[in-house]
Design an enzyme around this catalytic site. Sequence first.
Site, PDB file in Angstrom:
ATOM      1  N   ASP A   1       4.816  -1.590   0.111  1.00 37.02           N
ATOM      2  CA  ASP A   1       4.144  -0.418   0.684  1.00 37.02           C
ATOM      3  C   ASP A   1       4.724   0.890   0.151  1.00 37.02           C
ATOM      4  O   ASP A   1       5.880   0.936  -0.265  1.00 37.02           O
ATOM      5  CB  ASP A   1       4.274  -0.428   2.217  1.00 37.02           C
ATOM      6  CG  ASP A   1       5.733  -0.479   2.669  1.00 37.02           C
ATOM      7  OD1 ASP A   1       6.486  -1.283   2.096  1.00 37.02           O
ATOM      8  OD2 ASP A   1       6.106   0.290   3.578  1.00 37.02           O
ATOM      9  N   GLU A   2       3.897   1.900   0.210  1.00 34.16           N
ATOM     10  CA  GLU A   2       4.309   3.299   0.009  1.00 34.16           C
ATOM     11  C   GLU A   2       5.167   3.516  -1.237  1.00 34.16           C
ATOM     12  O   GLU A   2       6.204   4.183  -1.176  1.00 34.16           O
ATOM     13  CB  GLU A   2       5.071   3.803   1.246  1.00 34.16           C
ATOM     14  CG  GLU A   2       4.235   3.788   2.496  1.00 34.16           C
ATOM     15  CD  GLU A   2       5.008   4.195   3.748  1.00 34.16           C
ATOM     16  OE1 GLU A   2       4.450   4.952   4.542  1.00 34.16           O
ATOM     17  OE2 GLU A   2       6.150   3.752   3.930  1.00 34.16           O
ATOM     18  N   CYS A   3       4.714   2.971  -2.370  1.00 31.35           N
ATOM     19  CA  CYS A   3       5.511   3.094  -3.595  1.00 31.35           C
ATOM     20  C   CYS A   3       5.115   4.356  -4.358  1.00 31.35           C
ATOM     21  O   CYS A   3       4.693   4.292  -5.519  1.00 31.35           O
ATOM     22  CB  CYS A   3       5.337   1.849  -4.447  1.00 31.35           C
ATOM     23  SG  CYS A   3       5.981   0.407  -3.607  1.00 31.35           S
TER      24      CYS A   3
END
Length: 503
Positions: A295-297
């Site tokens: 997530d959220e890279c």
Amino acid sequence: MVIPRPAMLESVDSAPFTLAPDARISVAGAGASSVAELLRAELASDCSRSLTVVHEPPAFGDIAIVIADDEAPDGHDAEGYTLEVAAEGVRIGAATTAGAFWGVQTLRQLVPAECGSDPLTIGAVRIVDHPRYAYRGAMLDVARHFFSPDAVKRFIDAIVLLKVNHLHLHLTDDQGWRIHIDSWPNLTAHGGSTGSDGSDGGFYTQDEFRDLVAYAAERHVTVVPELDMPGHTNAALASYPELNADGVSPALYTGSKVGFSTLLSGDATTARFVDDVVREVAALTPGPYLHIGGDECQSTDPADFLRFIADAAATVARHGKIPAGWHEMGKSGDLPDGTVGQYWDFLTPRGSAADETLSFVRQGGSVIMSPADVAYLDIVYEEGDRLGQDWADGPTTLRQSYEWDPARVVPGLTEAHILGVEAPLWTETVETVSDIEEMVFPRLAAVAEIGWSPAPSDTDAVETARDFDDFAERVAHLAEHWEAAGTNFRRVPEVRWRERVSS
Ligand code: TNX
């Protein structure tokens, strides 16, 4: 008065059951005595009753637990059960120990919370019950604030009452690495030494983790370990300079920003790191899933992200586990067959969230639903709360956490593709066990019921198909059990709490 609402519950024309001081738990079938032991312990601690477990047919007034192939409701062998309560006795029937264990959890809710003094009676009832989804989960983020093995066990004790059968442990993040890795010991020695807001940090030794997994398994809870990557990895990057592009470790991080850290793609040292951590955690994990985040890279180059995820997911599969990941992982078209996606966008999907989620199905996998605006347990109940965040479309009331349906979120994602539901608790603001319980209860009860109880009919709007008032009544009843067990919960204004529950 049971949460999750059973598939079928009818009152029976019989006198109530009375638990006499000499009542016994009669067991028959493989595994029945282990379930009986847990019931015995619960009646001893909840109600100060000491029952004996006997391998004999039940006599009048006994509680019988029977495990046999033909005892489960048709087609629901894995977790279904029947529960009959009448003057003659209580009888739980199931085809598996899991089914019998869920029957016991229902019985615990039928037993009056104030059960320490005679006589203990339960109204006559017949229940035939089974889950809608195989996966009912709760997630605990032990990376932002660390929680001890005892705190996690207490969490497990509380979630099984709601028939939640998966515990997702978010073990690593920017703020801390919480599982000891023999081949990379500095991950915990350094990377586990602090936590959000400069809190103490901490980590599980492999023995402690094994013990936790076994404790969960005895209670029919599968632990799903998450090693979040390639983002959310500052603690790892801080522990090993060779994982960084410039060979220099960043400082440890104790704030609440997301999206600033990344592991490298196509790098031999990083590949060895991923292989080692996945191998060691897979070896500690009897359950089928290993979650690798994804997530959220925001600071991973998009092409690098695709390459990283394909490699890491293949590594998980090579070590014999089914990869799981947040829905962004669906950007990859190169996932092993069966990879599980976890949807965490809103009830109305934004951007590419829906397509990324459907990507898991296209690749032979399935999906766990955790819409952040209704299923995230770290979102505030009300504006201005001491605990929690409000980024997911403002506060989440109990009613909001109840009035939605997993099969009506992502267009094209239907019942057969959905493995289940999960309610995650992120702990940036959550510091103590009492904080955990305040955020989790009562909202987890809503998500647990959505995961277990029968689907609303297709023709009904979800808001009217789910009877919130009825649910709120049952929450008020369950709260008496929470109080008796010393479990904290939020006195949300939508529930008419019973007298004895202080507000
Ligand atoms: C988003 S949800 C995150 C977490 C935060 C959480 C706070 C997801 C996969 N990532 O890193 O803790 O929001 O609510």
